[in-house]
Write a protein that holds these residues in place. Structure first.
Motif, PDB file in Angstrom:
ATOM      1  N   GLN A 195      11.737  80.047  66.538  1.00 42.13           N
ATOM      2  CA  GLN A 195      10.795  79.179  67.242  1.00 42.13           C
ATOM      3  C   GLN A 195      10.515  77.889  66.489  1.00 42.13           C
ATOM      4  O   GLN A 195       9.616  77.138  66.861  1.00 42.13           O
ATOM      5  CB  GLN A 195       9.481  79.927  67.496  1.00 42.13           C
ATOM      6  N   ILE A 196      11.262  77.622  65.442  1.00 37.06           N
ATOM      7  CA  ILE A 196      11.096  76.398  64.670  1.00 37.06           C
ATOM      8  C   ILE A 196      12.231  75.434  64.992  1.00 37.06           C
ATOM      9  O   ILE A 196      13.414  75.789  64.910  1.00 37.06           O
ATOM     10  CB  ILE A 196      11.083  76.682  63.146  1.00 37.06           C
ATOM     11  N   ILE A 197      11.880  74.200  65.356  1.00 41.69           N
ATOM     12  CA  ILE A 197      12.866  73.160  65.658  1.00 41.69           C
ATOM     13  C   ILE A 197      12.637  71.987  64.714  1.00 41.69           C
ATOM     14  O   ILE A 197      11.521  71.471  64.603  1.00 41.69           O
ATOM     15  CB  ILE A 197      12.736  72.690  67.116  1.00 41.69           C
ATOM     16  N   LYS A 198      13.711  71.587  64.043  1.00 39.55           N
ATOM     17  CA  LYS A 198      13.624  70.465  63.108  1.00 39.55           C
ATOM     18  C   LYS A 198      14.507  69.327  63.642  1.00 39.55           C
ATOM     19  O   LYS A 198      15.659  69.537  63.981  1.00 39.55           O
ATOM     20  CB  LYS A 198      14.101  70.889  61.717  1.00 39.55           C
ATOM     21  N   ILE A 199      13.907  68.123  63.693  1.00 41.04           N
ATOM     22  CA  ILE A 199      14.610  66.944  64.189  1.00 41.04           C
ATOM     23  C   ILE A 199      14.654  65.900  63.074  1.00 41.04           C
ATOM     24  O   ILE A 199      13.642  65.622  62.418  1.00 41.04           O
ATOM     25  CB  ILE A 199      13.919  66.353  65.429  1.00 41.04           C
TER      26      ILE A 199
END
Length: 317
Positions: free
Chosen positions: A310-314
């Protein structure tokens, strides 16, 4: 007495004059007028200009009938000493209308909450329709009183049942929105700029600083951390595109869109590269696919993302 007390009293007086004070706020105001050293709460020298001027006997009798006699004697004396005559009359007239509610049992509030990615449709006791966006909460009385009042945290679209004798009030964060019958959208997520748009009818929006704006069909404003209203030249109908499962990214920053994605997909979005949160986006995106939305955003600004649960890194490429 503290500066906070003075600010609180000023806000209470303004709400009473505008007929927007709740029963609990009236109780607090009357309690404050009975405290010693009340003059310390009034840093406004121009108020000290009509000491001892009598109020009209007819008005005095009406107000005394609306509240316990002992408390109203103290209040009348306080008003004579601290408010200009005209302001005292306005305040007492407002109190006469609202004080009968004091002493009545505060009705229990019903609470409806929408989860991440969930839209809920609610019909209030007065037949007003409310559509809650994801991660939002609304509280309302099971039986509408003289003032139909709801408390919103998050975003909702209101289609208010018209009733000229019972105004409808939405309290969202610091703002109070007053209507008779209209449809409008309120976005008031904690920590974000509030935004209001009118689809039909008119609404009046008031802030704690005493600012007030009247919005008609097609008008849209934001209320920011600087406590100011700013008009937006867009169609407010687009503001409620979320009802149809559409993310409207027009003139939103990547930081703002990231907050929307978090609510819709129950994820945490982390922007790793400095400054990318200020990229301004445009267009709309159907929120049926998180992957498609992320790929579209990254393509426009040459970014890349990675997802771990559930972690999104941009970040920048």
């Amino acid at each position: 007495m503290t500066k906070h007390d003075a600010t609180d009293l000023q806000a209470l007086i303004r709400k009473i004059q505008e007929h927007t004070a709740t029963a609990e706020e009236l109780r607090r105001f009357l309690h404050m007028t009975e405290q010693p050293a009340m003059d310390e709460l009034l840093p406004y020298g121009e108020w000290q200009q009509t000491d001892g001027e009598a109020l009209p006997p007819g008005l005095k009798e009406k107000v005394i009938q609306a509240a316990p006699q002992r408390r109203m004697r103290l209040l009348k004396s306080y008003l004579r000493k601290t408010l200009p005559y005209a302001a005292a009359v306005m305040l007492l007239l407002a109190l006469h209308q609202l004080l009968p509610r004091i002493g009545q049992r505060t009705p229990a509030l019903l609470t409806v909450t929408s989860k991440d990615g969930e839209i809920k449709r609610i019909t209030l006791p007065d037949s007003t329709t409310v559509i809650l966006n994801a991660r939002s909460t609304i509280r309302y009385a099971a039986t509408p009183d003289t003032l139909r009042e709801v408390f919103l945290e998050g975003e909702a679209y209101f289609d208010v049942r018209a009733n000229e004798h019972k105004p409808f009030v939405v309290r969202s964060g610091a703002l109070s929105t007053r209507v008779l019958g209209t449809s409008f959208n309120v976005r008031a997520y904690p920590g974000e700029t509030q935004q209001l748009g009118v689809v039909s009818g008119k609404i009046q929006v008031s802030s704690p600083e005493g600012k007030s704006v009247l919005l008609g069909k097609g008008d849209q404003v934001t209320y920011d951390a600087a406590a100011s209203f700013v008009s937006i030249a867009t169609d407010p109908q687009q503001m409620s595109n979320w009802q149809n499962g559409i993310i409207d990214m027009n003139n939103l920053t990547l930081q703002q869109v990231a907050a929307i994605l978090e609510r819709w997909y129950s994820v945490k979005v982390i922007l790793l590269s400095p400054g990318i949160g200020q990229h301004v986006l445009s267009g709309t995106q159907t929120n049926s696919s998180l992957t498609a939305t992320l790929e579209s955003i990254c393509f426009v600004y040459n970014l890349q993302y990675e997802q771990d649960g559930q972690i999104i890194k941009i970040r920048e490429k």
